[in-house]
Scaffold this active site. Structure first.
Site, PDB file in Angstrom:
ATOM      1  N   ASN A   1      34.559  44.005  45.008  1.00 34.65           N
ATOM      2  CA  ASN A   1      35.766  44.440  44.317  1.00 34.65           C
ATOM      3  C   ASN A   1      35.734  43.920  42.884  1.00 34.65           C
ATOM      4  O   ASN A   1      35.188  42.847  42.624  1.00 34.65           O
ATOM      5  CB  ASN A   1      37.020  43.906  45.024  1.00 34.65           C
ATOM      6  CG  ASN A   1      37.109  44.396  46.455  1.00 34.65           C
ATOM      7  OD1 ASN A   1      36.742  45.516  46.764  1.00 34.65           O
ATOM      8  ND2 ASN A   1      37.590  43.541  47.337  1.00 34.65           N
TER       9      ASN A   1
ATOM     10  N   LYS B   1      36.341  35.745  50.961  1.00 39.66           N
ATOM     11  CA  LYS B   1      36.079  36.255  49.611  1.00 39.66           C
ATOM     12  C   LYS B   1      35.299  35.239  48.787  1.00 39.66           C
ATOM     13  O   LYS B   1      35.631  34.060  48.782  1.00 39.66           O
ATOM     14  CB  LYS B   1      37.400  36.500  48.861  1.00 39.66           C
ATOM     15  CG  LYS B   1      38.325  37.486  49.497  1.00 39.66           C
ATOM     16  CD  LYS B   1      39.636  37.569  48.723  1.00 39.66           C
ATOM     17  CE  LYS B   1      40.593  38.542  49.377  1.00 39.66           C
ATOM     18  NZ  LYS B   1      41.865  38.623  48.632  1.00 39.66           N
TER      19      LYS B   1
ATOM     20  N   ASP C   1      54.001  42.552  45.059  1.00 38.41           N
ATOM     21  CA  ASP C   1      53.984  41.089  44.944  1.00 38.41           C
ATOM     22  C   ASP C   1      55.387  40.534  44.689  1.00 38.41           C
ATOM     23  O   ASP C   1      55.723  39.452  45.155  1.00 38.41           O
ATOM     24  CB  ASP C   1      53.022  40.653  43.842  1.00 38.41           C
ATOM     25  CG  ASP C   1      51.572  40.914  44.209  1.00 38.41           C
ATOM     26  OD1 ASP C   1      51.292  41.166  45.401  1.00 38.41           O
ATOM     27  OD2 ASP C   1      50.720  40.877  43.309  1.00 38.41           O
TER      28      ASP C   1
ATOM     29  N   GLU D   1      21.633  33.565  39.218  1.00 42.26           N
ATOM     30  CA  GLU D   1      21.769  34.073  40.580  1.00 42.26           C
ATOM     31  C   GLU D   1      23.165  33.687  41.041  1.00 42.26           C
ATOM     32  O   GLU D   1      23.408  32.532  41.384  1.00 42.26           O
ATOM     33  CB  GLU D   1      20.719  33.459  41.498  1.00 42.26           C
ATOM     34  CG  GLU D   1      19.311  33.893  41.184  1.00 42.26           C
ATOM     35  CD  GLU D   1      18.264  33.195  42.046  1.00 42.26           C
ATOM     36  OE1 GLU D   1      18.536  32.104  42.597  1.00 42.26           O
ATOM     37  OE2 GLU D   1      17.157  33.741  42.163  1.00 42.26           O
TER      38      GLU D   1
ATOM     39  N   HIS E   1      47.600  37.461  48.433  1.00 43.61           N
ATOM     40  CA  HIS E   1      47.229  38.544  49.345  1.00 43.61           C
ATOM     41  C   HIS E   1      46.335  38.053  50.476  1.00 43.61           C
ATOM     42  O   HIS E   1      45.619  37.074  50.330  1.00 43.61           O
ATOM     43  CB  HIS E   1      46.480  39.642  48.590  1.00 43.61           C
ATOM     44  CG  HIS E   1      47.231  40.197  47.434  1.00 43.61           C
ATOM     45  ND1 HIS E   1      46.606  40.652  46.307  1.00 43.61           N
ATOM     46  CD2 HIS E   1      48.558  40.378  47.222  1.00 43.61           C
ATOM     47  CE1 HIS E   1      47.512  41.094  45.440  1.00 43.61           C
ATOM     48  NE2 HIS E   1      48.704  40.936  45.976  1.00 43.61           N
TER      49      HIS E   1
ATOM     50  N   GLN F   1      31.534  44.534  50.917  1.00 40.18           N
ATOM     51  CA  GLN F   1      32.246  45.266  49.866  1.00 40.18           C
ATOM     52  C   GLN F   1      32.359  44.375  48.644  1.00 40.18           C
ATOM     53  O   GLN F   1      32.583  43.164  48.766  1.00 40.18           O
ATOM     54  CB  GLN F   1      33.640  45.639  50.386  1.00 40.18           C
ATOM     55  CG  GLN F   1      34.503  46.421  49.440  1.00 40.18           C
ATOM     56  CD  GLN F   1      35.828  46.820  50.102  1.00 40.18           C
ATOM     57  OE1 GLN F   1      35.857  47.277  51.234  1.00 40.18           O
ATOM     58  NE2 GLN F   1      36.916  46.639  49.388  1.00 40.18           N
TER      59      GLN F   1
ATOM     60  N   TYR G   1      34.949  40.062  43.219  1.00 38.48           N
ATOM     61  CA  TYR G   1      34.815  39.315  44.466  1.00 38.48           C
ATOM     62  C   TYR G   1      34.140  40.138  45.538  1.00 38.48           C
ATOM     63  O   TYR G   1      34.344  41.326  45.668  1.00 38.48           O
ATOM     64  CB  TYR G   1      36.146  38.737  44.944  1.00 38.48           C
ATOM     65  CG  TYR G   1      37.336  39.647  44.961  1.00 38.48           C
ATOM     66  CD1 TYR G   1      37.814  40.169  46.158  1.00 38.48           C
ATOM     67  CD2 TYR G   1      38.012  39.974  43.788  1.00 38.48           C
ATOM     68  CE1 TYR G   1      38.927  40.992  46.186  1.00 38.48           C
ATOM     69  CE2 TYR G   1      39.118  40.785  43.801  1.00 38.48           C
ATOM     70  CZ  TYR G   1      39.568  41.293  45.016  1.00 38.48           C
ATOM     71  OH  TYR G   1      40.666  42.121  45.028  1.00 38.48           O
TER      72      TYR G   1
ATOM     73  N   ARG H   1      48.317  38.269  40.373  1.00 37.32           N
ATOM     74  CA  ARG H   1      47.961  39.123  41.507  1.00 37.32           C
ATOM     75  C   ARG H   1      47.894  38.232  42.739  1.00 37.32           C
ATOM     76  O   ARG H   1      47.047  37.357  42.837  1.00 37.32           O
ATOM     77  CB  ARG H   1      46.618  39.811  41.264  1.00 37.32           C
ATOM     78  CG  ARG H   1      46.621  40.767  40.067  1.00 37.32           C
ATOM     79  CD  ARG H   1      45.230  41.385  39.888  1.00 37.32           C
ATOM     80  NE  ARG H   1      45.150  42.198  38.698  1.00 37.32           N
ATOM     81  CZ  ARG H   1      45.226  43.519  38.694  1.00 37.32           C
ATOM     82  NH1 ARG H   1      45.427  44.182  39.818  1.00 37.32           N
ATOM     83  NH2 ARG H   1      45.123  44.188  37.560  1.00 37.32           N
TER      84      ARG H   1
END
Length: 188
Positions: free
Chosen positions: A48, A72, A170, A28, A62, A46, A132, A59
């Site tokens: 991603n 997140k 970036d 889980e 952000h 949402q 995420y 990356r």
């Protein structure tokens, strides 16, 4: 589910249990009641999923500006990444500080990155998949970033010899000191 505050206590390390047998395993990876018991009440809106083909893809860092800020819950389902969260909440006692955690398919860890933090990761091997869940939908106008290599942040990225593989966005991100207050006092 084991939930541990990190050096910046608002950022949490989450370790879901895995139950395995000869067929494989079951886990889980998110459970509302377990997170709520740890004081984290969140409504995800949402999911991603990213794939980075090469080791050395960086990356980040952000964020989404208020009022579209995102919390997140991040995990790596394939490969290994160094995941980094930087506090960009003006007036916070940990402003400009970061935490870094290795996330991998093997260690099964997750990290909770709350609103008011910049987030990024570096792939440590090829073919990394990062998933995420976020608590606010993506908004293009609120999208922002700060420089991954800002010396004031002091992030010890384990970079490959040729340096990281970056997006143009970036590569051009400003240092934290050059960015307008992103999360001014009172907005977090």
């Amino acid at each position: 589910m084991k939930i541990t505050p990190l050096a910046i206590p608002d950022v949490l390390l989450i370790e879901p249990p895995r139950y395995g047998d000869a067929r494989g395993f079951f886990s889980e990876v998110w459970k509302r009641s377990a997170l709520a018991a740890a004081g984290l009440v969140v409504d995800f809106v949402q999911d991603n999923h990213s794939l980075s083909r090469e080791a050395g893809v960086l990356r980040g860092l952000h964020f989404q500006r208020p009022p579209h800020a995102q919390g997140k819950l991040v995990r790596c389902s394939r490969g290994r990444v160094l995941d980094v969260a930087v506090d960009i909440r003006e007036g916070s006692p940990s402003y400009g500080r970061h935490v870094a955690v290795e996330l991998s398919a093997e260690n099964w860890r997750q990290i909770w990155v709350p609103r008011g933090f910049a987030h990024g990761f570096l792939t440590l091997e090829p073919d990394c998949e990062v998933l995420y869940k976020v608590d606010a939908e993506y908004n293009r106008e609120a999208d922002g970033g700060i420089a991954w290599d800002d010396p004031a942040l002091g992030i010890a990225w384990p970079l490959p010899p040729g340096g990281p593989i970056l997006s143009d966005k970036d590569r051009a991100a400003p240092r934290l000191s050059e960015a307008a207050p992103i999360f001014p006092k009172g907005s977090w």
